[in-house]
Design a protein around this motif. Structure first.
Motif, mmCIF file in Angstrom:
data_model
loop_
_atom_site.group_PDB
_atom_site.id
_atom_site.type_symbol
_atom_site.label_atom_id
_atom_site.label_comp_id
_atom_site.label_asym_id
_atom_site.label_seq_id
_atom_site.Cartn_x
_atom_site.Cartn_y
_atom_site.Cartn_z
ATOM 1 N N VAL A 44 0.851 -1.192 0.000
ATOM 2 C CA VAL A 44 0.000 0.000 0.000
ATOM 3 C C VAL A 44 0.889 1.245 0.000
ATOM 4 O O VAL A 44 1.617 1.487 0.957
ATOM 5 N N GLN A 45 0.837 2.010 -1.055
ATOM 6 C CA GLN A 45 1.607 3.247 -1.180
ATOM 7 C C GLN A 45 3.097 3.061 -0.854
ATOM 8 O O GLN A 45 3.663 3.779 -0.030
ATOM 9 N N PRO A 46 3.758 2.103 -1.511
ATOM 10 C CA PRO A 46 5.170 1.851 -1.198
ATOM 11 C C PRO A 46 6.066 3.061 -1.455
ATOM 12 O O PRO A 46 7.112 3.200 -0.829
ATOM 13 N N GLU A 47 5.654 3.939 -2.365
ATOM 14 C CA GLU A 47 6.453 5.141 -2.649
ATOM 15 C C GLU A 47 6.503 6.090 -1.458
ATOM 16 O O GLU A 47 7.346 6.988 -1.404
ATOM 17 N N LEU A 48 5.618 5.880 -0.479
ATOM 18 C CA LEU A 48 5.584 6.722 0.719
ATOM 19 C C LEU A 48 6.357 6.113 1.890
ATOM 20 O O LEU A 48 6.267 6.592 3.018
ATOM 21 N N ASP A 73 -5.146 7.857 3.863
ATOM 22 C CA ASP A 73 -6.334 7.021 3.695
ATOM 23 C C ASP A 73 -7.488 7.752 3.016
ATOM 24 O O ASP A 73 -8.605 7.259 2.983
ATOM 25 N N GLY A 74 -7.226 8.941 2.486
ATOM 26 C CA GLY A 74 -8.265 9.734 1.846
ATOM 27 C C GLY A 74 -8.895 10.743 2.791
ATOM 28 O O GLY A 74 -9.599 11.651 2.365
ATOM 29 N N HIS A 75 -8.639 10.593 4.075
ATOM 30 C CA HIS A 75 -9.168 11.511 5.098
ATOM 31 C C HIS A 75 -8.046 12.138 5.909
ATOM 32 O O HIS A 75 -8.006 13.342 6.101
ATOM 33 N N ARG A 108 -1.216 15.063 -2.292
ATOM 34 C CA ARG A 108 -2.340 14.139 -2.447
ATOM 35 C C ARG A 108 -3.657 14.725 -1.922
ATOM 36 O O ARG A 108 -4.657 14.034 -1.871
ATOM 37 N N GLY A 109 -3.623 15.996 -1.483
ATOM 38 C CA GLY A 109 -4.840 16.639 -0.991
ATOM 39 C C GLY A 109 -5.173 16.318 0.451
ATOM 40 O O GLY A 109 -6.318 16.505 0.887
ATOM 41 N N CYS A 110 -4.205 15.866 1.204
ATOM 42 C CA CYS A 110 -4.431 15.492 2.602
ATOM 43 C C CYS A 110 -4.561 16.750 3.475
ATOM 44 O O CYS A 110 -3.652 17.566 3.521
#
Length: 154
Positions: A44-48, A73-75, A108-110
């Motif tokens: 999950v999101q290995p680039e992070l 997680d989008g939030h 990512r808009g977080c």
């Protein structure tokens, strides 16, 4: 003392150095297998999954001296496993990792970054405060859904 190079994404060959750094930093606990945590992050999101390594003589890549596992997680954004090798603390590596985490999350808009620190780790809490983080009026709860076995090598 060697200079820390740039921040990059984790590579599989970093595994043993990363786990050793986490152990030295006191981040490995019996209920979390660091090898499983690495495998989960790579799914999950290995680039992070960020690392910093120290340059060896001649500018060749050296040992991993910093890590941060970032997620969105989008939030909310999260940072886990922020660690800096004791010999390199005070060089700004942790602050650079957090700045990069914030940049990647904002990209990512977080809207908000959360992190957890053990309540007994007052020095680290104060360090995060120096970066502008504040204590939230919230209680962290958790429930283990998949039990980890004791830490083992792959």
């Amino acid at each position: 003392m060697t200079a820390a190079s740039g921040i990059r994404s984790f590579r599989r060959e970093d595994t043993e150095a990363v786990v050793a750094l986490w152990r030295d930093a006191g981040l490995v606990v019996p209920w979390n297998d660091p090898y499983r945590d690495i495998e989960r992050k790579l799914g999950v999101q290995p680039e992070l999954f960020l690392v910093v390594e120290a340059e060896s003589a001649g500018g060749r890549p050296g040992v991993v001296v910093g890590t941060a596992m970032v997620g969105f997680d989008g939030h909310r954004g999260w940072v886990n496993y922020l660690a800096v090798d004791a010999a390199h603390r005070g060089e700004g590596i942790g602050a650079r990792l957090m700045a990069e985490a914030e940049r990647l999350l904002m990209e990512r808009g977080c809207p908000k970054l959360n992190l957890q620190v053990r309540s007994t780790n007052e020095g680290v809490i104060e360090w995060y405060r120096s970066l502008g983080y504040e204590l939230d009026q919230a209680v962290s709860l958790g429930k283990r859904l998949i039990p980890d076995t004791p830490p083992t090598a792959p």
